[in-house]
Enzyme design. Structure first.
Site, PDB file in Angstrom:
ATOM      1  N   ASP A  83       0.825  -1.216   0.000  1.00 45.14           N
ATOM      2  CA  ASP A  83       0.000   0.000   0.000  1.00 45.14           C
ATOM      3  C   ASP A  83       0.859   1.266   0.000  1.00 45.14           C
ATOM      4  OD1 ASP A  83       0.995  -0.284   2.573  1.00 45.14           O
ATOM      5  OD2 ASP A  83      -0.939  -0.698   3.483  1.00 45.14           O
ATOM      6  N   ASN A 152      -7.081  -2.734  14.415  1.00 44.88           N
ATOM      7  CA  ASN A 152      -8.468  -3.104  14.083  1.00 44.88           C
ATOM      8  C   ASN A 152      -8.513  -4.316  13.141  1.00 44.88           C
ATOM      9  OD1 ASN A 152      -7.664  -2.074  11.645  1.00 44.88           O
ATOM     10  ND2 ASN A 152      -9.016  -0.300  11.658  1.00 44.88           N
ATOM     11  N   HIS A 154      -6.796  -4.707  10.343  1.00 45.16           N
ATOM     12  CA  HIS A 154      -6.590  -4.485   8.908  1.00 45.16           C
ATOM     13  C   HIS A 154      -5.273  -5.095   8.427  1.00 45.16           C
ATOM     14  CE1 HIS A 154      -4.619  -0.244   9.564  1.00 45.16           C
ATOM     15  NE2 HIS A 154      -3.672  -1.091   9.256  1.00 45.16           N
ATOM     16  N   GLU A 159      -9.474  -2.048   5.362  1.00 48.77           N
ATOM     17  CA  GLU A 159     -10.065  -1.663   6.643  1.00 48.77           C
ATOM     18  C   GLU A 159     -11.304  -2.512   6.956  1.00 48.77           C
ATOM     19  OE1 GLU A 159      -8.531   0.227   8.611  1.00 48.77           O
ATOM     20  OE2 GLU A 159      -8.075   2.226   7.841  1.00 48.77           O
TER      21      GLU A 159
HETATM   22  C1  GLP Z   1      -0.388   0.556   8.633  1.00 46.80           C
HETATM   23  C2  GLP Z   1      -0.088  -0.252   7.337  1.00 46.80           C
HETATM   24  C3  GLP Z   1      -0.227  -1.732   7.565  1.00 46.80           C
HETATM   25  C4  GLP Z   1       0.462  -2.080   8.861  1.00 46.80           C
HETATM   26  C5  GLP Z   1      -0.293  -1.505  10.014  1.00 46.80           C
HETATM   27  C6  GLP Z   1       0.364  -1.735  11.360  1.00 46.80           C
HETATM   28  O1  GLP Z   1      -1.544   1.300   8.572  1.00 46.80           O
HETATM   29  N1  GLP Z   1      -0.874   0.113   6.220  1.00 46.80           N
HETATM   30  O2  GLP Z   1       0.326  -2.427   6.451  1.00 46.80           O
HETATM   31  O3  GLP Z   1       0.491  -3.491   9.007  1.00 46.80           O
HETATM   32  O4  GLP Z   1      -0.577  -0.136   9.833  1.00 46.80           O
HETATM   33  O5  GLP Z   1       1.415  -0.860  11.571  1.00 46.80           O
HETATM   34  P1  GLP Z   1       2.484  -1.030  12.711  1.00 46.80           P
HETATM   35  O6  GLP Z   1       3.305  -2.201  12.339  1.00 46.80           O
HETATM   36  O7  GLP Z   1       3.247   0.244  12.740  1.00 46.80           O
HETATM   37  O8  GLP Z   1       1.708  -1.260  13.968  1.00 46.80           O
END
Ligand code: GLP
Length: 263
Positions: A83, A152, A154, A159
């Site tokens: 993404d 959440n 995702h 989402e």
């Molecule tokens: C972001 C990314 C995800 C990631 C998630 C968790 O929004 N788009 O791909 O897995 O949040 O992030 P973190 O590893 O910093 O907790």
């Protein structure tokens, strides 16, 4: 890494999911790097799906070290990231392109031309998404997809909602995600409201998946993903329908599991 630093967990069912619970973030990063590098080493041409976020930083650091030691070679690796924020410039230090260059691509012997992220400034988001899906299929689909998980549930920027969206698409970020990601910006106001994200289709078409998660704030999402209902309200729960998924998590992220126990 001592063998006692990593424990295999099972829920007693014979399914496509393996769960490794690691003593701490360091053990988690080393375990994930061992799996990813082992897979890369099996094929001359390898398609690697990548994730951003803080969770895989340790994994990327370990991969860079293994690369420097000659234990994994990125010369034949092509990457597709999950993404990117939208709209955002690739040069912006909050862009996922900047993140990937910093934590992985600039540190390993990968050909930059073989690294792919969705373009955060694409004038036509829909066309960009369509071309991205086509490129992944043309590359033979992802061999191994690295995933993190949002609080959440995702994955990528898929989402929670009433459906699983298969194709790469433009997403309006939830307040929960904007809030969670605001720690990396000066304020929540600066977090882009949209993103482009690979859909569930390309993720589920990956031949194998490695999900990394650490910290107490991920415990609920991990429990919902592994033990809750399979529902788009926890997008990661669909991974239970995949044949080859490995969860590499720390003890905090595993702390809400009730059905999974150490073998
Ligand atoms: C972001 C990314 C995800 C990631 C998630 C968790 O929004 N788009 O791909 O897995 O949040 O992030 P973190 O590893 O910093 O907790």
């Amino acid at each position: 890494m001592k063998t006692t630093d990593v424990k295999a967990y099972t829920n007693g069912k014979n399914n496509g999911i393996q769960v490794f619970v690691c003593k701490d973030y360091d053990a988690l990063s080393k375990k994930a790097a061992a799996i990813v590098s082992g897979e890369i080493n099996k094929k001359a041409k390898f398609v690697l799906g990548l994730a951003t976020g803080t969770s895989p930083i340790g994994l990327y650091t370990e991969l860079a070290e293994l690369n420097a030691e000659g234990k994994v070679d990125f010369a034949g690796v092509t990457t597709y990231n999950l993404d990117e924020y939208y709209p955002i410039d690739a040069e912006n230090d909050q862009s996922y392109r900047y993140f990937m260059n910093k934590y992985l691509f600039n540190k390993v012997n990968i050909d930059m031309d073989n690294t792919h992220l969705l373009w955060g400034k694409a004038p036509d988001a829909e066309a960009e998404c369509k071309a991205y899906d086509e490129a992944i299929v043309a590359a033979g689909n992802v061999d191994l997809q690295v995933l993190g998980i949002g609080c959440n549930g995702h994955i990528g920027f898929n989402e929670p909602g009433d459906k699983f969206i298969m194709g790469t698409h433009k997403v309006e970020l939830t307040e929960n995600t904007i809030e969670a990601n605001s720690r990396l910006f000066n304020s929540a106001d600066e977090v882009p409201r949209f993103a482009l994200s690979m859909g569930i289709g390309a993720i589920m078409n990956a031949k194998s998946i490695v999900l990394v998660a650490n910290g107490k704030n991920k415990a609920e999402a991990i429990r919902n993903a592994l033990e809750g209902e399979i529902t788009p309200w926890c997008q990661a729960s669909i991974l239970r329908l995949h044949k080859n998924v490995v969860f590499v998590i720390d003890e905090d992220a595993a702390s809400a599991l009730t059905e999974y126990k150490a073998i």
